[in-house]
Design a protein around this motif. Structure first.
Motif, PDB file in Angstrom:
ATOM      1  N   MET A  48       0.843  -1.183   0.000  1.00  2.83           N
ATOM      2  CA  MET A  48       0.000   0.000   0.000  1.00  2.83           C
ATOM      3  C   MET A  48       0.890   1.249   0.000  1.00  2.83           C
ATOM      4  N   THR A  49       0.742   2.103  -0.997  1.00  2.42           N
ATOM      5  CA  THR A  49       1.616   3.270  -1.122  1.00  2.42           C
ATOM      6  C   THR A  49       1.247   4.345  -0.106  1.00  2.42           C
ATOM      7  N   LEU A  50       2.176   5.270   0.091  1.00  2.00           N
ATOM      8  CA  LEU A  50       1.960   6.371   1.022  1.00  2.00           C
ATOM      9  C   LEU A  50       0.949   7.358   0.440  1.00  2.00           C
ATOM     10  N   SER A  51       0.083   7.860   1.303  1.00  2.00           N
ATOM     11  CA  SER A  51      -0.897   8.849   0.855  1.00  2.00           C
ATOM     12  C   SER A  51      -0.829  10.137   1.648  1.00  2.00           C
ATOM     13  N   ALA A  52      -0.040  10.171   2.736  1.00  2.00           N
ATOM     14  CA  ALA A  52       0.003  11.367   3.584  1.00  2.00           C
ATOM     15  C   ALA A  52       1.367  11.497   4.246  1.00  2.00           C
ATOM     16  N   VAL A  53       1.733  12.750   4.538  1.00  2.00           N
ATOM     17  CA  VAL A  53       2.993  13.042   5.213  1.00  2.00           C
ATOM     18  C   VAL A  53       2.706  13.985   6.381  1.00  2.00           C
ATOM     19  N   LEU A  54       3.175  13.601   7.555  1.00  2.00           N
ATOM     20  CA  LEU A  54       3.057  14.425   8.755  1.00  2.00           C
ATOM     21  C   LEU A  54       4.416  15.015   9.107  1.00  2.00           C
ATOM     22  N   PHE A  55       4.409  16.271   9.536  1.00  2.00           N
ATOM     23  CA  PHE A  55       5.640  16.956   9.915  1.00  2.00           C
ATOM     24  C   PHE A  55       5.575  17.432  11.359  1.00  2.00           C
ATOM     25  N   ASP A  56       6.718  17.405  12.015  1.00  2.00           N
ATOM     26  CA  ASP A  56       6.961  18.166  13.233  1.00  2.00           C
ATOM     27  C   ASP A  56       7.282  19.597  12.805  1.00  2.00           C
ATOM     28  N   GLY A  76      -9.076   9.130   7.222  1.00  2.00           N
ATOM     29  CA  GLY A  76      -9.653   7.849   6.832  1.00  2.00           C
ATOM     30  C   GLY A  76      -8.652   6.922   6.188  1.00  2.00           C
ATOM     31  N   VAL A  77      -7.396   6.980   6.666  1.00  2.00           N
ATOM     32  CA  VAL A  77      -6.345   6.101   6.153  1.00  2.00           C
ATOM     33  C   VAL A  77      -5.853   5.221   7.294  1.00  2.00           C
ATOM     34  N   ILE A  78      -4.866   4.386   7.022  1.00  2.00           N
ATOM     35  CA  ILE A  78      -4.240   3.581   8.066  1.00  2.00           C
ATOM     36  C   ILE A  78      -2.826   4.111   8.304  1.00  2.00           C
ATOM     37  N   PRO A  79      -2.255   3.881   9.490  1.00  2.00           N
ATOM     38  CA  PRO A  79      -0.927   4.426   9.798  1.00  2.00           C
ATOM     39  C   PRO A  79       0.148   4.050   8.787  1.00  2.00           C
ATOM     40  N   GLU A  80       0.038   2.859   8.199  1.00  2.00           N
ATOM     41  CA  GLU A  80       1.048   2.406   7.245  1.00  2.00           C
ATOM     42  C   GLU A  80       1.081   3.255   5.980  1.00  2.00           C
ATOM     43  N   GLN A  81       0.058   4.057   5.764  1.00  2.00           N
ATOM     44  CA  GLN A  81       0.015   4.946   4.597  1.00  2.00           C
ATOM     45  C   GLN A  81       0.590   6.329   4.899  1.00  2.00           C
ATOM     46  N   GLN A 105      11.438   5.721  -3.277  1.00  2.00           N
ATOM     47  CA  GLN A 105      11.904   4.387  -2.903  1.00  2.00           C
ATOM     48  C   GLN A 105      10.841   3.628  -2.119  1.00  2.00           C
ATOM     49  N   LEU A 106      10.246   4.273  -1.114  1.00  2.00           N
ATOM     50  CA  LEU A 106       9.239   3.617  -0.285  1.00  2.00           C
ATOM     51  C   LEU A 106       8.033   3.185  -1.120  1.00  2.00           C
ATOM     52  N   ASN A 107       7.561   4.075  -1.991  1.00  3.47           N
ATOM     53  CA  ASN A 107       6.405   3.730  -2.808  1.00  3.47           C
ATOM     54  C   ASN A 107       6.722   2.613  -3.799  1.00  3.47           C
ATOM     55  N   SER A 108       7.938   2.645  -4.351  1.00  4.17           N
ATOM     56  CA  SER A 108       8.351   1.592  -5.280  1.00  4.17           C
ATOM     57  C   SER A 108       8.402   0.234  -4.578  1.00  4.17           C
ATOM     58  N   GLU A 109       8.961   0.214  -3.381  1.00  2.33           N
ATOM     59  CA  GLU A 109       9.051  -1.034  -2.615  1.00  2.33           C
ATOM     60  C   GLU A 109       7.659  -1.565  -2.295  1.00  2.33           C
ATOM     61  N   ARG A 110       6.748  -0.676  -1.984  1.00  2.00           N
ATOM     62  CA  ARG A 110       5.387  -1.098  -1.623  1.00  2.00           C
ATOM     63  C   ARG A 110       4.632  -1.621  -2.821  1.00  2.00           C
ATOM     64  N   ARG A 111       4.844  -0.994  -3.963  1.00  3.90           N
ATOM     65  CA  ARG A 111       4.175  -1.480  -5.186  1.00  3.90           C
ATOM     66  C   ARG A 111       4.671  -2.874  -5.567  1.00  3.90           C
TER      67      ARG A 111
END
Length: 227
Positions: free
Chosen positions: A1-9, A162-167, A218-224
């Motif tokens: 499952m590819t990333l759909s969101a990014v959280l920042f400090d 409405g996503v899961i943490p892994e995304q 890289q992360l999205n490629s690995e997940r795909r």
């Protein structure tokens, strides 16, 4: 499952807090300290940063310690604190290329901000740099009654989106509050550091924002490839 969101400090991730403080303290020293004291700027800056302990000590305590140490007369800790609250944001600076990065990421990902700290100060910094145009939600510990690394705080935006943490990818500078806190709920975490890191708490570390987007690719490629 590819990333759909990014959280920042915020502090020391998007905001160059150390440089911002040095710029602010230079201004405060010229306006409020130099007229009443012979205390040199470098000593004022150095001792403030020492007492501040990277933001862990609130500024009313810091300023009271400064007044006691330097025996200032003609200015009070309350006056210095109010000046900090009203003027710090205008002296603050983001790390280079931060706004360009957020603009690019916002075209592909949902973006959120999670920061510990006082609402009035954090909101003034956010507004000064117009960061509210990129982030939804913006979660500040004082406003929500939770602080990193509390899992409930990390899960707030996940539930909103409405996503899961892994995304979700989380980016922050603090090994415990940011990295371990995000990983504990199942997010992938990236350590933002301004110097070389030995034994990083995260599998991914960036010193410069140019290093982040290749990690996302890289992360999205690995997940795909695992689908």
């Amino acid at each position: 499952m590819t990333l759909s969101a990014v959280l920042f400090d915020l502090d020391e991730t998007l905001l160059d807090r150390t440089t911002s403080l040095q710029l602010f303290l230079k201004s405060q020293h010229a306006r409020l300290i130099a007229p009443v004291s012979t205390c040199p700027l470098d000593a004022y800056q150095t001792l403030f940063l020492t007492f501040d302990q990277n933001g862990l000590v609130w500024k009313d305590v810091v300023y009271q310690k400064l007044i006691t140490h330097f025996q200032f007369e003609g200015v009070t800790a309350t006056e210095l604190l109010q000046d900090y609250l009203s003027s710090f944001a205008s002296s603050s600076v983001l790390f280079p290329q931060t706004l360009d990065l957020l603009q690019r990421l916002s075209q592909t990902y949902r973006l959120g901000l999670i920061t510990n700290g006082r609402s009035d100060l954090q909101r003034s910094v956010i507004a000064h740099h117009q960061l509210q145009t990129f982030f939804d939600p913006i979660l500040i510990s004082e406003e929500v009654g939770l602080a990193k690394p509390d899992p409930a705080l990390f899960l707030r935006p996940v539930q909103d989106w409405g996503v899961i943490p892994e995304q979700v990818l989380f980016i922050g500078d603090h090994p415990l509050h940011d990295i371990k806190g995000a990983e504990a709920v199942g997010m992938t975490a990236v350590l933002k550091s301004n110097q070389p890191v030995v034994n990083s708490p995260s599998s991914y570390t960036v010193n410069d924002w140019s290093e982040l987007e290749p990690i996302l690719i890289q992360l999205n490629s690995e997940r795909r490839s695992r689908l």
